[in-house]
Each structure stands twice: as structure tokens, then as C-alpha cells.
Design an enzyme around this catalytic site. Sequence first.
Site, PDB file in Angstrom:
ATOM      1  N   TRP A 133      -7.902  72.409  36.167  1.00 54.93           N
ATOM      2  CA  TRP A 133      -9.234  72.159  36.483  1.00 54.93           C
ATOM      3  C   TRP A 133      -9.308  70.671  37.318  1.00 54.93           C
ATOM      4  O   TRP A 133      -8.600  69.798  36.966  1.00 54.93           O
ATOM      5  CB  TRP A 133     -10.239  71.825  35.145  1.00 54.93           C
ATOM      6  CG  TRP A 133     -11.603  71.716  35.486  1.00 54.93           C
ATOM      7  CD1 TRP A 133     -12.496  72.078  36.260  1.00 54.93           C
ATOM      8  CD2 TRP A 133     -12.164  70.557  34.682  1.00 54.93           C
ATOM      9  NE1 TRP A 133     -13.603  71.650  35.949  1.00 54.93           N
ATOM     10  CE2 TRP A 133     -13.699  70.658  35.020  1.00 54.93           C
ATOM     11  CE3 TRP A 133     -11.967  69.533  33.725  1.00 54.93           C
ATOM     12  CZ2 TRP A 133     -14.452  69.745  34.706  1.00 54.93           C
ATOM     13  CZ3 TRP A 133     -13.086  68.894  33.047  1.00 54.93           C
ATOM     14  CH2 TRP A 133     -14.168  68.804  33.774  1.00 54.93           C
ATOM     15  N   ASP A 214      -7.596  71.780  25.707  1.00 55.29           N
ATOM     16  CA  ASP A 214      -8.954  71.892  26.219  1.00 55.29           C
ATOM     17  C   ASP A 214      -9.503  73.217  26.146  1.00 55.29           C
ATOM     18  O   ASP A 214      -8.815  74.285  26.901  1.00 55.29           O
ATOM     19  CB  ASP A 214      -8.758  71.375  27.744  1.00 55.29           C
ATOM     20  CG  ASP A 214     -10.215  71.434  28.369  1.00 55.29           C
ATOM     21  OD1 ASP A 214     -11.150  71.645  27.923  1.00 55.29           O
ATOM     22  OD2 ASP A 214     -10.181  71.068  29.752  1.00 55.29           O
ATOM     23  N   LYS A 250     -20.450  76.842  28.481  1.00 60.20           N
ATOM     24  CA  LYS A 250     -20.106  78.105  28.959  1.00 60.20           C
ATOM     25  C   LYS A 250     -20.576  79.199  27.743  1.00 60.20           C
ATOM     26  O   LYS A 250     -21.311  80.304  28.008  1.00 60.20           O
ATOM     27  CB  LYS A 250     -18.671  78.400  29.312  1.00 60.20           C
ATOM     28  CG  LYS A 250     -18.279  77.569  30.252  1.00 60.20           C
ATOM     29  CD  LYS A 250     -18.675  77.489  31.634  1.00 60.20           C
ATOM     30  CE  LYS A 250     -18.676  75.988  32.148  1.00 60.20           C
ATOM     31  NZ  LYS A 250     -17.419  75.571  32.576  1.00 60.20           N
TER      32      LYS A 250
HETATM   33  N1  PMP Z   1     -12.383  71.901  30.972  1.00 55.50           N
HETATM   34  C1  PMP Z   1     -12.273  72.913  31.853  1.00 55.50           C
HETATM   35  C2  PMP Z   1     -11.062  73.716  32.141  1.00 55.50           C
HETATM   36  C3  PMP Z   1     -13.475  73.285  32.256  1.00 55.50           C
HETATM   37  O1  PMP Z   1     -13.347  74.516  33.241  1.00 55.50           O
HETATM   38  C4  PMP Z   1     -14.613  72.598  32.207  1.00 55.50           C
HETATM   39  C5  PMP Z   1     -15.834  73.159  32.948  1.00 55.50           C
HETATM   40  N2  PMP Z   1     -15.821  73.703  34.336  1.00 55.50           N
HETATM   41  C6  PMP Z   1     -14.453  71.399  31.292  1.00 55.50           C
HETATM   42  C7  PMP Z   1     -13.411  71.262  30.642  1.00 55.50           C
HETATM   43  C8  PMP Z   1     -15.743  70.657  31.176  1.00 55.50           C
HETATM   44  O2  PMP Z   1     -17.034  71.312  31.225  1.00 55.50           O
HETATM   45  P1  PMP Z   1     -18.363  70.513  30.658  1.00 55.50           P
HETATM   46  O3  PMP Z   1     -18.233  69.024  30.585  1.00 55.50           O
HETATM   47  O4  PMP Z   1     -19.391  71.101  31.533  1.00 55.50           O
HETATM   48  O5  PMP Z   1     -18.062  70.894  29.225  1.00 55.50           O
END
Ligand code: PMP
Length: 401
Positions: A133, A214, A250
Site C-alpha cells: 500500500w 494489516d 471498507k
Molecule cells: N492498509 C491498507 C492495505 C489499505 O489498503 C488501507 C486503505 N486503502 C489502509 C491500510 C488504511 O485505510 P484507512 O485509514 O482508511 O482505514
Amino acid sequence: ASTWANVKEGPPDAILGITEAFKKDSFGEKINLGVGAYRDNQGKPYVLPSVRAAEEKVVTSKLDKEYAGITGVPSFTKAAALLAYGPDSKPLKEDRIAITQSISGTGALRIGGAFLQRFYPGAKAIYIPTPSWANHKAVFSDSGLEVKQYKYYNKDTIGLDFHGMISDLKAAPTGSIVLLHACAHNPTGIDPTPEQWQQISQVVKEKEHYPFFDMAYQGFASGDTDKDAYPIRLFVEQGHSLVLSQSFAKNMGLYGERVGAFSIVCDSAEEKKRVDSQIKILVRPLYSNPPVHGARIASEILNDSSLNKQWLGEVKGMADRIIEMRALLKKNLEDLGSKHNWDHITNQIGMFAYTGLKPEQMDTLAKEHSVYATKDGRISVAGITTGNVKRLAESIYKVTG
Ligand code: PMP
């Protein structure tokens, strides 16, 4: 001279740049496959009906707006841990998982980075997959960790470079921190199989590495929250100590509400108590305490059995639509007579498909076909609909020959 005369303009965020270019395009059938947010089959943002119902409950109960504790809304964090680790989790039963609410997944990663930077007894370095990411590197280096990489993607097979991954994990110094995407790897959509996870767990154990999971897409990948949590539960079962970042952006569509959690599996309830006290000391000067509204919504969904059932159905609905769009895109490409192998589109999982298209081809897609996505060839499958898939396939067919 001005105080800020030495501030140089930095590069814009890659994703935001795509959104800008998309907005400027006046073509009526333009397609935006850059954003990492779910869209319905009309291409519209989707608020889950279970979220609307939970929010209604929260609003009508007229709760006060007092501060949450430093680690957030307890009914939320308790349920978040249960969702990730599962009802049979030994450390959960033994009350040895320290958990705090976080500013979504990003905030969880950042707390984790800071905690490891402060307390990890080994080298203050973290290994992330290549690619990962786009924000991982910045989050961890801003936390004061050195960021290193391990092999993950094989561009020839557009699949997992399992051998490369294993040999890099073996080559890393004993006791290294290793970041692992729990499911729906972003950006590639390529996950290890359960058998491969078992081997990864074994190597991580042999090398005494420290796993940092993660999990930004629990339920969103397969449609089943238990299935998507498999690697975490496997690692816990195999006796690993680990940390975990969770996001509800998500799977609950709570993007802008910023709902997440960060947890540490400890050795004992006594250790958990000590760790928990240090998480609080760390969070307090960062943002004092997290926002309550989104966490209350998530708490309702996780704790109310009928809302929970409804939500699980809606998560599956989103995952299924994505899986369907993958199949449809592949079919359209094959029907056009494309000679390339597009199996990877349906083998991959989660929000994104890693098409294998080159940066020049992505440029042509944008300039000549008004199809916008990141230069690395990643497309957001959530942006595909039954209405635009044909034109998308034709565009990809034209640029790939
Ligand atoms: N880790 C990964 C692999 C992600 O794809 C994302 C969102 N695109 C996140 C963490 C964190 O997103 P958020 O802070 O919106 O929860």
C-alpha cells in the site's frame, strides 16, 4: 526572507492526481478506477443499510458528547477484537490482548509504528512487501522505523513470488519486524494460499520475526469475515506474538468516520496491563482520544445480533459484486478475442486488480480512452459496473493489442 522560503513544493498524492484529471475530462463515459472506495453498480458511493440503521439507533439514543477514554469506546474495541481473533481465540479468552480504538487503519498502523519504535527490543526496522500500500513506507518511516522490503510480486506470472518472499524472509536478520497484509493485498490483490500462509508462519517462527498484520479488508475479500481472518488466527494458534491493525473503512463503508483498532497479543494478562498503560501514554499526546460517532455505529453493528447478521450479508453483497465484475471484465476481454491470459483478474481478490499493464499503457488508457487508474496498472474493481465493463474491456483490449 519569509520564514517558509525554504519550503519546497512536494509531489501531489498519486491518487488525488488521478481524481483531478478525471474531473477535468468532459467525456460523458469516462471511467474512474483510481479510488479505493466501493461503488454500487450505478457507480455511486454506497452507505450500507445496516450502517444507516445503526446510526439511527445511535442518534435516537441521544448519547452525550463527552470524551471517550484514551483507548476509545470499549464496547467497540471488545467487539473488534472478537471479529478479528474469533470466539475461540486463546489470548482473547485469557484476556491478554491489548487493544485501542484508532483513526481508522492508517491511525492503527501509525500507533503500531510508534509503539514498536519505542519498545521493540530488536532492530527498529520493518519489512514491507514489494509492492505494498502506497502509504506504508511513509507511515512507518514517520514513526521512526527504518523501512525495508521483501519480494512479493512476480511480474512474469502476475502472481505471488512465493519463493522470493520466503527467501527474503529467511535472509532478513533474526527478529525482524515483518508487515503482512492479512487479506486482499493492496495493490496486487494477490494473497498467499492457506498452505503458503502455514509456510510463512513457520519461517517467521524459525527466524523469530515479529509479525505486524494489516487487515484493512476483513470480509471484503471473500465475503466471509472468518475466512479473511485466517492468517491472523493461524499465527495466533501457532503461538506467535503479533500486532494487528484493523480498519472498518471498507467492510462497513465507514471511510470518513475513521473507525479502526490497533491490538497487541501479549503473553499474559499482566503483560497486557503494562502494554495497555504504554499505549495510553503514547496516544495521549498524539490526539488525546478518538472520535466516538463512527465507533458507536460500528459497536451497534458488531454487538446487536440482528444488525450484525444484516451487515454480514451486506459485506458479502459487496464482495460478490466485485467478484462478479472481475469475471465480467475477463469475459469481455476474451470475447473481444484478446490473446493475453487474463486469469489473474479472477484469481486476485479484494478491491483491486493488478492488470500487469505498463505505465505507458495506463497513460494511453487515460489520454485516449478516458479510463483513469494508477500508473502501476492497478484498477479499482469497485469502479466497474455492468454499464461500463464493455467499454472498459474494449479500451484495455486496444492498448494491450
Ligand atoms: N492498509 C491498507 C492495505 C489499505 O489498503 C488501507 C486503505 N486503502 C489502509 C491500510 C488504511 O485505510 P484507512 O485509514 O482508511 O482505514
